[in-house]
Design an enzyme around this catalytic site. Structure first.
Site, PDB file in Angstrom:
ATOM      1  N   LYS A  22      30.987  48.626  73.324  1.00 16.64           N
ATOM      2  CA  LYS A  22      32.179  49.344  72.493  1.00 16.64           C
ATOM      3  C   LYS A  22      33.576  48.519  73.353  1.00 16.64           C
ATOM      4  CE  LYS A  22      34.144  53.216  74.380  1.00 16.64           C
ATOM      5  NZ  LYS A  22      35.808  53.340  74.697  1.00 16.64           N
ATOM      6  N   ASN A  23      33.454  48.507  74.446  1.00 12.52           N
ATOM      7  CA  ASN A  23      34.928  48.267  75.043  1.00 12.52           C
ATOM      8  C   ASN A  23      34.932  46.670  75.117  1.00 12.52           C
ATOM      9  OD1 ASN A  23      35.526  50.831  75.635  1.00 12.52           O
ATOM     10  ND2 ASN A  23      35.105  50.754  78.043  1.00 12.52           N
ATOM     11  N   ARG A 154      43.297  55.140  72.161  1.00 13.88           N
ATOM     12  CA  ARG A 154      44.181  54.653  72.919  1.00 13.88           C
ATOM     13  C   ARG A 154      44.076  52.978  72.969  1.00 13.88           C
ATOM     14  NH1 ARG A 154      45.423  52.769  77.384  1.00 13.88           N
ATOM     15  NH2 ARG A 154      47.326  53.147  78.416  1.00 13.88           N
ATOM     16  N   CYS A 178      45.904  60.867  78.194  1.00 17.85           N
ATOM     17  CA  CYS A 178      44.484  61.376  77.803  1.00 17.85           C
ATOM     18  C   CYS A 178      44.082  62.071  78.878  1.00 17.85           C
ATOM     19  CB  CYS A 178      43.714  60.530  77.185  1.00 17.85           C
ATOM     20  SG  CYS A 178      42.993  59.238  78.375  1.00 17.85           S
ATOM     21  N   ARG A 183      47.790  56.921  81.822  1.00 23.98           N
ATOM     22  CA  ARG A 183      47.504  55.858  81.316  1.00 23.98           C
ATOM     23  C   ARG A 183      48.702  55.157  80.579  1.00 23.98           C
ATOM     24  NH1 ARG A 183      41.945  56.014  78.403  1.00 23.98           N
ATOM     25  NH2 ARG A 183      42.023  53.820  79.289  1.00 23.98           N
ATOM     26  N   ASP A 379      34.058  54.241  84.398  1.00 21.28           N
ATOM     27  CA  ASP A 379      33.303  54.867  83.421  1.00 21.28           C
ATOM     28  C   ASP A 379      31.749  55.132  83.551  1.00 21.28           C
ATOM     29  OD1 ASP A 379      35.723  54.331  81.944  1.00 21.28           O
ATOM     30  OD2 ASP A 379      34.863  52.314  81.214  1.00 21.28           O
ATOM     31  N   ARG A 471      32.436  58.682  70.403  1.00 22.14           N
ATOM     32  CA  ARG A 471      33.519  57.690  70.489  1.00 22.14           C
ATOM     33  C   ARG A 471      32.698  56.542  71.106  1.00 22.14           C
ATOM     34  NH1 ARG A 471      37.644  58.945  73.979  1.00 22.14           N
ATOM     35  NH2 ARG A 471      38.088  56.627  73.701  1.00 22.14           N
TER      36      ARG A 471
HETATM   37  N1  EPU Z   1      47.697  50.730  84.330  1.00 28.58           N
HETATM   38  C1  EPU Z   1      49.101  50.817  84.531  1.00 28.58           C
HETATM   39  N2  EPU Z   1      49.767  50.304  83.736  1.00 28.58           N
HETATM   40  C2  EPU Z   1      49.180  49.423  82.829  1.00 28.58           C
HETATM   41  C3  EPU Z   1      48.041  49.512  82.584  1.00 28.58           C
HETATM   42  C4  EPU Z   1      47.205  50.420  83.146  1.00 28.58           C
HETATM   43  O1  EPU Z   1      49.446  51.229  85.715  1.00 28.58           O
HETATM   44  O2  EPU Z   1      50.256  48.970  81.940  1.00 28.58           O
HETATM   45  C5  EPU Z   1      46.928  51.703  85.433  1.00 28.58           C
HETATM   46  C6  EPU Z   1      45.960  52.782  84.547  1.00 28.58           C
HETATM   47  O3  EPU Z   1      46.584  54.007  84.561  1.00 28.58           O
HETATM   48  C7  EPU Z   1      44.583  52.830  85.401  1.00 28.58           C
HETATM   49  C8  EPU Z   1      44.506  51.295  85.964  1.00 28.58           C
HETATM   50  O4  EPU Z   1      45.890  50.615  85.563  1.00 28.58           O
HETATM   51  O5  EPU Z   1      44.928  53.276  86.864  1.00 28.58           O
HETATM   52  C9  EPU Z   1      43.423  50.952  84.804  1.00 28.58           C
HETATM   53  O6  EPU Z   1      43.670  50.856  83.623  1.00 28.58           O
HETATM   54  P1  EPU Z   1      43.255  49.786  82.470  1.00 28.58           P
HETATM   55  O7  EPU Z   1      44.611  49.336  81.539  1.00 28.58           O
HETATM   56  O8  EPU Z   1      42.431  48.834  83.018  1.00 28.58           O
HETATM   57  O9  EPU Z   1      42.444  50.689  81.606  1.00 28.58           O
HETATM   58  P2  EPU Z   1      42.516  50.290  80.020  1.00 28.58           P
HETATM   59  O10 EPU Z   1      42.361  48.919  79.769  1.00 28.58           O
HETATM   60  O11 EPU Z   1      43.388  50.998  79.312  1.00 28.58           O
HETATM   61  C10 EPU Z   1      39.845  50.203  80.041  1.00 28.58           C
HETATM   62  C11 EPU Z   1      38.531  50.925  79.166  1.00 28.58           C
HETATM   63  C12 EPU Z   1      38.434  52.269  79.912  1.00 28.58           C
HETATM   64  C13 EPU Z   1      38.142  51.887  81.319  1.00 28.58           C
HETATM   65  C14 EPU Z   1      39.317  51.264  82.093  1.00 28.58           C
HETATM   66  C15 EPU Z   1      38.954  51.009  83.391  1.00 28.58           C
HETATM   67  C16 EPU Z   1      38.712  49.847  76.914  1.00 28.58           C
HETATM   68  C17 EPU Z   1      38.890  50.216  75.625  1.00 28.58           C
HETATM   69  N3  EPU Z   1      38.892  50.963  77.853  1.00 28.58           N
HETATM   70  O12 EPU Z   1      40.963  50.862  79.707  1.00 28.58           O
HETATM   71  O13 EPU Z   1      37.230  52.676  79.504  1.00 28.58           O
HETATM   72  O14 EPU Z   1      37.998  53.314  82.069  1.00 28.58           O
HETATM   73  O15 EPU Z   1      39.539  50.028  81.443  1.00 28.58           O
HETATM   74  O16 EPU Z   1      37.836  50.128  83.739  1.00 28.58           O
HETATM   75  O17 EPU Z   1      38.249  48.796  77.326  1.00 28.58           O
HETATM   76  C18 EPU Z   1      35.919  54.448  78.550  1.00 28.58           C
HETATM   77  O18 EPU Z   1      35.223  53.739  77.904  1.00 28.58           O
HETATM   78  O19 EPU Z   1      35.561  55.377  78.497  1.00 28.58           O
HETATM   79  C19 EPU Z   1      36.937  53.981  78.916  1.00 28.58           C
HETATM   80  C20 EPU Z   1      38.193  55.086  79.326  1.00 28.58           C
END
Ligand code: EPU
Length: 493
Positions: A22-23, A154, A178, A183, A379, A471
């Site tokens: 998925k991711n 998201r 969320c 986030r 995750d 999801r």
């Molecule tokens: N963060 C910031 N600023 C930003 C972006 C992120 O401070 O602009 C912080 C976040 O709050 C968090 C950390 O950085 O503490 C990591 O967040 P990241 O941006 O890496 O998360 P994401 O890219 O939004 C993806 C996965 C998540 C997974 C995270 C961490 C997808 C669609 N989502 O989210 O997957 O937990 O990376 O590995 O790829 C899930 O599949 O259940 C899921 C939540």
């Protein structure tokens, strides 16, 4: 609203093929916005997040057509797309039949049986009959990601970079927080600004403009490490920028490597993906591609833990073991037997392997901290916590990515677990047994943790609100039934 009813206590046995990730799929789908030619994605899982991304892309003038050989969900449109350049995650996209997923495991952990063709090398690519999703931009006039779709998913934010780079303008609803935390998206915005985008906020929308992005050095480190989707956004956008972009403190997750592989197969020039420094030399245009999505490491890790908690014996095909190193390390430490094919270092990536997971005794406790890749993934934290509830002693879990991602603990307590939480750290004192109870899923991975607990619990566990689970896990109840679990989906409030 759907719920799962689980009669716990059945040992899982048998063989399961891991679905496409998925991711990985979500940013790959968004990258279809970077070209006017069709992008064919194979082994995209049938999930509500994927359907939502299709809706979003369609609202941006990108047609989405499915070919789903064994659908549990009715395919929306069934067509066979024209062939374009072929590539595939971690081992080429040429289709090689892998054989069926039949056969059960025995209690003894022996040599891994070779499925189908008789050679694990023959499993570099998925079988012919995987899902196929064709994305094709036919109307580039609408560059808006509407709040109504973004609030359901998201990951919609990963359309921002591609659409800005290709069309010079994007209006993407700002995602909210969320159940796993606040986030923010400040790093995405910082990265795109560094490439020359003018960005403002208007009525809850991120408005981004740039006639053509310019390559630059971009730093994506934040208080919790890098950002996965932020790296995907900046890397995708930089493929069409003028000049060279260097992303420092890039996310090293395997899904970023998968995206770079596909972008390169589309004509991009990306090097270093999978390391903290990614270099992108901008090109004038990208072309279409036929690409096979990497297998889902989180789905694989979830089924590994389901096998372990039930003292099962399970074979997982299409398993991305290279991206599960920290998970396998922690699980072997607590006594789960995980047999992987011998590593003769002849393959760069071991993304599509067959492994055997077995557990025949009470597991040991362990300390684990979630970290960015290659550390233990956040995750899989809830699923590991469920497993450790039955370990023989005190375990400690520290959550360093989303410090509030502990909604599942209160539900596990209702099943008789012994967990105390102090900020981002939880101490789990193993109990002899969990007792089934009605519990409430709060997010995708928390749901998986509760289901794992239910598989081992005495009596009946009812997991409410499994729409969270849908999801991210394709037909989980069917997969678990295939392994012998007593689980059914019911329509219940
Ligand atoms: N963060 C910031 N600023 C930003 C972006 C992120 O401070 O602009 C912080 C976040 O709050 C968090 C950390 O950085 O503490 C990591 O967040 P990241 O941006 O890496 O998360 P994401 O890219 O939004 C993806 C996965 C998540 C997974 C995270 C961490 C997808 C669609 N989502 O989210 O997957 O937990 O990376 O590995 O790829 C899930 O599949 O259940 C899921 C939540």
């Amino acid at each position: 609203m759907d719920a799962f009813i689980i009669h716990g206590g059945r040992r899982l046995r048998g063989t399961l093929r891991i679905h496409g990730s998925k991711n990985a799929s979500l940013p790959l789908m968004a990258a279809a916005l970077l070209t006017d030619e069709p992008v064919v994605l194979r082994d995209v899982p049938e999930l509500s997040d994927i359907q939502n991304m299709c809706r979003l892309l369609e609202s941006m003038g990108c047609e989405a057509r499915w070919r789903v050989p064994h659908s549990a969900v009715t395919p929306r449109v069934v067509t066979v797309p024209a062939k374009v350049a072929v590539a595939g995650g971690g081992g080429g996209g040429a289709s090689v039949a892998m054989g069926g997923s039949s056969g059960g495991g025995s209690r003894k952990v022996g040599a891994i049986p070779r499925a189908g063709s008789g050679s694990i090398d023959a499993m570099l690519a998925p079988p012919e009959d995987v899902n196929e999703l064709t994305l094709h931009v036919t109307d580039p006039t609408s560059s808006k990601a509407d709040y109504d779709i973004v609030r359901t998913m998201r990951a919609s934010i990963c359309t921002l970079g591609p659409i800005l780079a290709k069309r010079g303008f994007a209006r993407v609803s700002m995602p909210g927080g969320c159940n796993i935390g606040p986030r923010p998206v400040d790093l995405h915005i910082r990265g795109l600004k560094a490439l020359g985008a003018r960005i403002s906020l208007d009525e809850g929308y991120i408005v981004a403009e740039a006639k053509r992005l310019r390559g630059a050095r971009v730093f994506l480190g934040g208080p919790f490490g890098s950002t996965v989707l932020g790296t995907a956004n900046v890397m995708s956008a930089a493929t069409l920028a003028e000049g060279t972009t260097i992303i420092e403190s890039a996310a090293c997750e395997p899904e970023i490597e998968d995206l770079a592989r596909m972008l390169n197969a589309m004509g991009a020039r990306v090097t270093g993906a999978g390391s903290p420094r990614i270099v992108i030399e901008g090109v004038d245009e990208l072309h279409g591609v036929d690409y096979t999505v990497m297998p889902d490491r989180i789905e694989a890790g979830t089924y590994i833990m389901a096998a372990a908690i039930t003292n099962g014996d399970v074979i997982l095909e299409n398993c991305p073991i290279d991206s599960l190193v920290a998970v396998i390390d922690r699980l072997q430490e607590i006594g789960v037997e995980i047999e992987v094919p011998k590593d003769d270092c002849s393959k760069v990536d071991r993304l599509r392997e067959t492994i055997r997971v077995a557990s025949a005794r009470r597991l040991e406790p362990v300390e684990m901290t979630t970290q960015p890749h290659p550390g233990f993934p956040t995750d899989l934290q809830a699923q590991l916590m469920a497993l450790l509830c039955l370990a023989d002693g005190n375990s400690v879990i520290t959550e360093k990515i989303f410090p509030d991602r502990f909604m599942h603990t209160a539900e596990l307590l209702r099943m008789g677990a012994n967990i105390t939480r102090n900020g981002p750290t939880a101490m789990i004192t193993g109990v002899r047994r969990l007792i089934g109870a009605p519990v409430m899923a709060s997010d995708l991975r928390a749901s998986a943790g509760l289901i794992i607990a239910g598989l081992a619990a005495r009596n009946v566990t009812t997991v409410h609100r499994v729409y969270h689970l849908d999801r991210g896990y394709e037909r989980m109840e069917t997969c678990l039934q295939q392994l012998g679990a007593d689980i059914e989906r019911v329509d219940r409030d």
